[in-house]
Design an enzyme around this catalytic site. Structure first.
Site, PDB file in Angstrom:
ATOM      1  N   ARG A 101       0.839  -1.204   0.000  1.00 52.98           N
ATOM      2  CA  ARG A 101       0.000   0.000   0.000  1.00 52.98           C
ATOM      3  C   ARG A 101       0.871   1.249   0.000  1.00 52.98           C
ATOM      4  O   ARG A 101       2.061   1.209   0.314  1.00 52.98           O
ATOM      5  CB  ARG A 101      -0.918   0.018   1.228  1.00 52.98           C
ATOM      6  CG  ARG A 101      -0.170   0.086   2.541  1.00 52.98           C
ATOM      7  CD  ARG A 101      -1.031   0.521   3.698  1.00 52.98           C
ATOM      8  NE  ARG A 101      -0.326   0.381   4.969  1.00 52.98           N
ATOM      9  CZ  ARG A 101       0.578   1.219   5.428  1.00 52.98           C
ATOM     10  NH1 ARG A 101       0.920   2.280   4.714  1.00 52.98           N
ATOM     11  NH2 ARG A 101       1.172   1.014   6.588  1.00 52.98           N
TER      12      ARG A 101
ATOM     13  N   GLY B 183       1.821   5.073   1.574  1.00 50.30           N
ATOM     14  CA  GLY B 183       1.973   5.544   2.938  1.00 50.30           C
ATOM     15  C   GLY B 183       3.156   4.925   3.652  1.00 50.30           C
ATOM     16  O   GLY B 183       4.019   4.279   3.051  1.00 50.30           O
TER      17      GLY B 183
ATOM     18  N   THR C 292       2.105   2.140  10.089  1.00 46.59           N
ATOM     19  CA  THR C 292       0.976   2.363  10.980  1.00 46.59           C
ATOM     20  C   THR C 292       0.730   1.107  11.805  1.00 46.59           C
ATOM     21  O   THR C 292       1.352   0.063  11.583  1.00 46.59           O
ATOM     22  CB  THR C 292      -0.295   2.776  10.216  1.00 46.59           C
ATOM     23  OG1 THR C 292      -1.249   3.307  11.154  1.00 46.59           O
ATOM     24  CG2 THR C 292      -0.921   1.604   9.477  1.00 46.59           C
TER      25      THR C 292
ATOM     26  N   HIS D  83      -2.279  -1.543  13.453  1.00 50.80           N
ATOM     27  CA  HIS D  83      -3.654  -2.044  13.474  1.00 50.80           C
ATOM     28  C   HIS D  83      -3.798  -2.978  14.662  1.00 50.80           C
ATOM     29  O   HIS D  83      -2.879  -3.746  14.972  1.00 50.80           O
ATOM     30  CB  HIS D  83      -3.982  -2.823  12.205  1.00 50.80           C
ATOM     31  CG  HIS D  83      -3.875  -2.024  10.943  1.00 50.80           C
ATOM     32  ND1 HIS D  83      -4.583  -0.872  10.716  1.00 50.80           N
ATOM     33  CD2 HIS D  83      -3.140  -2.242   9.817  1.00 50.80           C
ATOM     34  CE1 HIS D  83      -4.301  -0.401   9.521  1.00 50.80           C
ATOM     35  NE2 HIS D  83      -3.419  -1.206   8.957  1.00 50.80           N
TER      36      HIS D  83
ATOM     37  N   GLY E  65      -7.020   0.282   2.302  1.00 47.90           N
ATOM     38  CA  GLY E  65      -8.136   1.176   2.543  1.00 47.90           C
ATOM     39  C   GLY E  65      -7.951   2.106   3.709  1.00 47.90           C
ATOM     40  O   GLY E  65      -7.006   2.891   3.742  1.00 47.90           O
TER      41      GLY E  65
ATOM     42  N   CYS F 235       2.732   6.926  10.593  1.00 47.45           N
ATOM     43  CA  CYS F 235       2.545   7.592   9.289  1.00 47.45           C
ATOM     44  C   CYS F 235       3.743   8.445   8.910  1.00 47.45           C
ATOM     45  O   CYS F 235       3.636   9.342   8.059  1.00 47.45           O
ATOM     46  CB  CYS F 235       1.269   8.429   9.288  1.00 47.45           C
ATOM     47  SG  CYS F 235      -0.188   7.501   9.799  1.00 47.45           S
TER      48      CYS F 235
END
Length: 240
Positions: free
Chosen positions: A76, A78, A81, A83, A156, A174
């Site tokens: 992806r 970016g 991050t 989760h 997403g 990020c």
């Protein structure tokens, strides 16, 4: 056109969700299923996007593994991050022809859902790709990272609902040093909002895409994927 909305149960390991996304995207590229969104919560994981820098994970993979958090490289956009449980993740696997307009739609859907929770949220993609996502003041509450292959999205958005925010403090989230991550619970004291926010985001995505929402069980999705001819979409699976 329908938007299939599939809620995955439990805390889904990242690799399992990634494999499912790839199979759904191949089917969407082959035209055997309509646009689809997967909603879920992940087991604890850090994901590194294509623009990640090693300094964003300062303690090293082994240190994070000792705390029960895997580190996974992903395709992806970016940077790094986190989760984990208590965070809503939505993976829209949909056909798009304008990527930036789609990112704006995702931000708008997230902002609308958060404002229903009483948060004065705003998107910041217009300020540059490093600020893509949704913010409350100078605190980040939601993130977006996508990968587009032959006009169909993968990956997403995520919104922090009421999960543990400490793992964000162990990384440079990020790629933005000094940025505090927040959640609905931290902002307004309301826990247990996952079901409501998930429903708002799924319905908002359908509206934003001009689709009718259709709830589909994971079992029905698997049956649809099993019906896809072998190799369908394989020629379209490279990055684009």
């Amino acid at each position: 056109m329908d938007l299939w909305t599939v809620q995955l149960p439990g805390h889904v390991p990242y690799d399992e969700a990634l494999d499912l996304q790839r199979r759904v995207r191949a089917a969407r590229q082959a035209g055997t299923i309509p646009d689809t969104v997967l909603t879920l919560e992940h087991a604890p994981v850090y994901t590194r996007g294509r623009r990640s820098d090693p300094a964003e994970l300062p303690f090293g993979d082994a240190w994070y593994a000792e705390r029960g958090i895997d580190v996974v490289d992903t395709d992806r956009g970016g940077k790094v991050t986190y989760h984990g449980p208590g965070q809503l993740v939505a993976y829209p696997i949909v056909a798009v022809d304008d990527v930036m307009a789609f990112v704006q739609r995702l931000e708008d859907v997230m902002v609308d859902a958060l404002r229903e929770e009483g948060l004065d949220a705003r998107g910041r993609a217009h300020e540059g790709r490093d600020f893509t996502g949704v913010w409350v003041g100078d605190r980040k509450v939601g993130s977006i990272g996508l990968h587009i292959s032959h006009g169909v999205t993968m990956h997403g958005l995520s919104i922090n609902i009421d999960g543990d925010l400490e793992p964000f403090t162990w990384i440079v989230p990020c790629g933005l040093g000094g940025v505090a991550m927040t959640s609905i619970e931290r902002e307004n004291g309301r826990a247990g909002r996952m079901k409501c926010v998930r429903a708002r985001v799924a319905h908002g995505l359908a509206d934003a895409l001009g689709h009718r929402q259709r709830i589909v069980t994971p079992q029905a999705l698997e049956r649809a994927l099993a019906a896809v001819p072998a190799g369908a979409g394989a020629a379209l699976s490279t990055s684009g």
